[in-house]
Motif scaffolding. Structure first.
Motif, PDB file in Angstrom:
ATOM      1  N   PHE A 151     104.082 -95.535  16.820  1.00 56.00           N
ATOM      2  CA  PHE A 151     102.978 -96.258  16.186  1.00 56.00           C
ATOM      3  C   PHE A 151     101.639 -95.737  16.710  1.00 56.00           C
ATOM      4  CE2 PHE A 151      99.916 -99.520  15.509  1.00 56.00           C
ATOM      5  CZ  PHE A 151     100.348-100.334  14.478  1.00 56.00           C
ATOM      6  N   GLN A 152     101.526 -95.610  18.030  1.00 59.57           N
ATOM      7  CA  GLN A 152     100.278 -95.152  18.637  1.00 59.57           C
ATOM      8  C   GLN A 152      99.941 -93.728  18.210  1.00 59.57           C
ATOM      9  OE1 GLN A 152     100.512 -94.501  22.832  1.00 59.57           O
ATOM     10  NE2 GLN A 152      98.295 -94.426  23.126  1.00 59.57           N
ATOM     11  N   PHE A 153     100.973 -92.891  18.047  1.00 58.73           N
ATOM     12  CA  PHE A 153     100.754 -91.473  17.761  1.00 58.73           C
ATOM     13  C   PHE A 153     100.246 -91.241  16.347  1.00 58.73           C
ATOM     14  CE2 PHE A 153     102.601 -87.111  16.986  1.00 58.73           C
ATOM     15  CZ  PHE A 153     101.704 -86.449  17.820  1.00 58.73           C
ATOM     16  N   VAL A 154     100.734 -92.021  15.392  1.00 57.53           N
ATOM     17  CA  VAL A 154     100.310 -91.801  14.004  1.00 57.53           C
ATOM     18  C   VAL A 154      98.964 -92.461  13.713  1.00 57.53           C
ATOM     19  CG1 VAL A 154     102.702 -91.609  13.222  1.00 57.53           C
ATOM     20  CG2 VAL A 154     101.540 -93.817  13.068  1.00 57.53           C
ATOM     21  N   GLU A 155      98.503 -93.316  14.619  1.00 57.12           N
ATOM     22  CA  GLU A 155      97.207 -93.946  14.408  1.00 57.12           C
ATOM     23  C   GLU A 155      96.091 -92.924  14.591  1.00 57.12           C
ATOM     24  OE1 GLU A 155      94.744 -97.902  15.812  1.00 57.12           O
ATOM     25  OE2 GLU A 155      96.325 -97.110  17.099  1.00 57.12           O
ATOM     26  N   PRO A 156      95.177 -92.792  13.618  1.00 52.80           N
ATOM     27  CA  PRO A 156      94.072 -91.845  13.773  1.00 52.80           C
ATOM     28  C   PRO A 156      93.246 -92.180  15.004  1.00 52.80           C
ATOM     29  CG  PRO A 156      94.208 -92.630  11.502  1.00 52.80           C
ATOM     30  CD  PRO A 156      95.142 -93.474  12.322  1.00 52.80           C
ATOM     31  N   PRO A 157      92.798 -91.177  15.749  1.00 52.17           N
ATOM     32  CA  PRO A 157      92.020 -91.448  16.964  1.00 52.17           C
ATOM     33  C   PRO A 157      90.660 -92.044  16.631  1.00 52.17           C
ATOM     34  CG  PRO A 157      91.979 -89.107  16.459  1.00 52.17           C
ATOM     35  CD  PRO A 157      92.942 -89.731  15.500  1.00 52.17           C
ATOM     36  N   ALA A 158      90.152 -92.855  17.529  1.00 53.92           N
ATOM     37  CA  ALA A 158      88.795 -93.371  17.373  1.00 53.92           C
ATOM     38  C   ALA A 158      87.817 -92.211  17.475  1.00 53.92           C
ATOM     39  CB  ALA A 158      88.506 -94.413  18.454  1.00 53.92           C
ATOM     40  N   GLU A 159      86.638 -92.396  16.902  1.00 58.17           N
ATOM     41  CA  GLU A 159      85.649 -91.319  16.874  1.00 58.17           C
ATOM     42  C   GLU A 159      85.355 -90.813  18.289  1.00 58.17           C
ATOM     43  OE1 GLU A 159      81.222 -90.422  14.975  1.00 58.17           O
ATOM     44  OE2 GLU A 159      82.174 -92.377  14.744  1.00 58.17           O
ATOM     45  N   GLY A 160      85.450 -89.485  18.461  1.00 55.42           N
ATOM     46  CA  GLY A 160      85.179 -88.878  19.751  1.00 55.42           C
ATOM     47  C   GLY A 160      86.346 -88.920  20.715  1.00 55.42           C
ATOM     48  N   GLN A 161      87.464 -89.544  20.314  1.00 56.87           N
ATOM     49  CA  GLN A 161      88.635 -89.643  21.172  1.00 56.87           C
ATOM     50  C   GLN A 161      89.740 -88.711  20.683  1.00 56.87           C
ATOM     51  OE1 GLN A 161      88.561 -91.719  23.979  1.00 56.87           O
ATOM     52  NE2 GLN A 161      86.405 -91.832  23.358  1.00 56.87           N
ATOM     53  N   GLN A 162      90.780 -88.551  21.497  1.00 57.32           N
ATOM     54  CA  GLN A 162      91.924 -87.738  21.127  1.00 57.32           C
ATOM     55  C   GLN A 162      93.090 -88.624  20.711  1.00 57.32           C
ATOM     56  OE1 GLN A 162      91.413 -85.345  25.025  1.00 57.32           O
ATOM     57  NE2 GLN A 162      92.617 -83.982  23.720  1.00 57.32           N
ATOM     58  N   ARG A 163      93.906 -88.110  19.819  1.00 54.86           N
ATOM     59  CA  ARG A 163      95.137 -88.809  19.451  1.00 54.86           C
ATOM     60  C   ARG A 163      96.032 -88.851  20.688  1.00 54.86           C
ATOM     61  NH1 ARG A 163      97.444 -89.360  14.203  1.00 54.86           N
ATOM     62  NH2 ARG A 163      95.845 -87.935  13.418  1.00 54.86           N
ATOM     63  N   ALA A 164      96.727 -89.967  20.885  1.00 51.42           N
ATOM     64  CA  ALA A 164      97.486 -90.138  22.125  1.00 51.42           C
ATOM     65  C   ALA A 164      98.894 -90.664  21.851  1.00 51.42           C
ATOM     66  CB  ALA A 164      96.757 -91.099  23.062  1.00 51.42           C
ATOM     67  N   LEU A 165      99.788 -90.383  22.802  1.00 51.43           N
ATOM     68  CA  LEU A 165     101.124 -90.961  22.833  1.00 51.43           C
ATOM     69  C   LEU A 165     101.423 -91.274  24.291  1.00 51.43           C
ATOM     70  CD1 LEU A 165     103.749 -91.810  21.565  1.00 51.43           C
ATOM     71  CD2 LEU A 165     104.513 -89.434  21.602  1.00 51.43           C
ATOM     72  N   HIS A 166     101.357 -92.561  24.620  1.00 46.71           N
ATOM     73  CA  HIS A 166     101.508 -93.012  25.996  1.00 46.71           C
ATOM     74  C   HIS A 166     100.422 -92.349  26.855  1.00 46.71           C
ATOM     75  CE1 HIS A 166     103.368 -95.221  29.102  1.00 46.71           C
ATOM     76  NE2 HIS A 166     104.028 -94.225  29.682  1.00 46.71           N
ATOM     77  N   THR A 167     100.790 -91.536  27.841  1.00 51.22           N
ATOM     78  CA  THR A 167      99.776 -90.917  28.703  1.00 51.22           C
ATOM     79  C   THR A 167      99.346 -89.539  28.232  1.00 51.22           C
ATOM     80  OG1 THR A 167     101.484 -89.958  30.142  1.00 51.22           O
ATOM     81  CG2 THR A 167     100.649 -92.150  30.719  1.00 51.22           C
ATOM     82  N   HIS A 168      99.948 -89.052  27.157  1.00 55.24           N
ATOM     83  CA  HIS A 168      99.661 -87.693  26.675  1.00 55.24           C
ATOM     84  C   HIS A 168      98.529 -87.712  25.644  1.00 55.24           C
ATOM     85  CE1 HIS A 168     103.349 -86.762  28.746  1.00 55.24           C
ATOM     86  NE2 HIS A 168     104.053 -87.539  27.929  1.00 55.24           N
TER      87      HIS A 168
END
Length: 352
Positions: free
Chosen positions: A106-123
């Motif tokens: 769920f977290q990985f497919v969510e588009p990143p917030a502006e200026g942030q990176q897409r994330a999966l747990h700590t990655h």
């Protein structure tokens, strides 16, 4: 839309935004093949994740301790920041066998917030890498989980269906058997069973309207596909109403008050206006300034920005009329506006 149209839309979304497209289609329609072809055309690496075969550990990595701190190892499929541009294909998202696997992705497919990176747990995923999702529709003919609204709301749903002409071009390129191609040319109904309608029960949300805004600002979607793309974000009813409103507004001249007070909002609309609509805006602006010639600092700058975007002949005519209004003439004749106004003044002086 067919597979070729899907590739067109995906190209725009993946190269110009950080949104996550989710391709919905029946088995064998060409979802995966089209995505792989697009990767080759874009010269991107392709990483497939078959989520129906994965557990949480496959996604977030194996935990290990370093001193007194717990870390998680980078999964083997995860591209590092220096890797070539990569498209990560989350295939069979709604076939994830365990609820915690679905929650993790769920977290990985969510588009990143502006200026942030897409994330999966700590990655953290490098900005050059993108994500695409594919699923079969939850219509009762597939062993799939029903995706909740919160997850659907985070993706751009693209519905792909069988199209004989599209498949026929593909068959020629792949040099498929002449007998198969000949039979289906005369009997296109046998190409594939359409199955149930592709409907993910999408509804309008604040996040959905923001996605539509991003697509309209950054992407050049074919006009015939706009309806399908927006319906996959905010639902068909909202998409129809929105595009109908846009078409209605497109034929109306931009109001003069909006030019003076909200230039950044209406600038693109002004640039797209036909000459007759542009003339109507210009005439209304002149009338407005004749009645109320005093300008605030922002209005002054917006007026000059408007003049700058006009075609040369229209700009000269407008400046000539504005100079007959003393307070406005004083405002636009300042040195800082020379690049926009001075050329028009010189031309009028030469004509005199």
């Amino acid at each position: 839309m067919n597979v070729e149209q899907m590739k067109t839309v995906l190209r725009e979304i993946l190269t110009k935004t950080d949104l996550t497209p989710c391709v919905v289609g029946h088995r064998g329609v060409g979802k995966t093949a089209g995505i792989i072809q697009l990767c080759r055309e874009l010269d991107r690496e392709y990483v497939p994740l078959r989520l129906g075969q994965m557990e949480v550990g496959d996604l977030v990595g194996i935990p290990y301790r370093e001193g007194g701190v717990m870390h998680w190892s980078r999964p083997s499929w995860w591209p590092d920041d220096q890797a070539a541009e990569t498209l990560i294909h989350c295939d069979e998202l709604n076939r994830a066998q365990q609820e915690d696997t679905l929650q993790a992705i769920f977290q990985f497919v969510e588009p990143p917030a502006e200026g942030q990176q897409r994330a999966l747990h700590t990655h953290k995923l490098g900005l050059r890498h993108k994500v695409v999702v594919t699923i079969n529709p939850p219509d009762g003919t597939y062993q799939v989980a029903t995706l909740d609204r919160a997850l659907i709301d985070r993706m751009v749903m693209l519905y792909v269906e069988t199209d004989y002409q599209c498949w026929a071009r593909y068959a020629v390129q792949r040099e498929l058997d002449d007998g198969v191609r000949g039979f289906l040319a005369g009997n296109p109904a046998f190409l594939a069973r359409q199955g149930s309608p592709l409907d993910m029960d999408v509804e309008p949300t604040e996040r959905g309207w923001e996605m539509v805004s991003i697509l309209r600002r950054r992407c050049r979607l074919p006009r015939e596909l706009e309806m399908e793309v927006y319906a996959g974000i905010i639902g068909k009813e909202a998409a129809v109403s929105f595009l109908r409103w846009c078409a209605d507004q497109a034929g109306r001249p931009v109001p003069a008050a909006e030019v003076l007070n909200n230039w950044s909002v209406v600038m693109e609309a002004v640039l797209r206006q036909r000459d007759d609509a542009q003339a109507a805006t210009m005439n209304e602006l002149l009338s407005l300034l004749q009645v109320a010639p005093e300008l605030t600092g922002n209005q002054e700058e917006n007026l000059v920005a408007y003049l700058e975007c006009l075609p040369r002949d229209m700009r000269f005519a407008t400046v000539k009329s504005l100079l007959k209004i003393p307070p406005v003439a004083l405002a636009i004749s300042q040195d800082k506006y020379d690049t926009v106004v001075l050329d028009a003044i010189r031309t009028m002086s030469a004509e005199a």
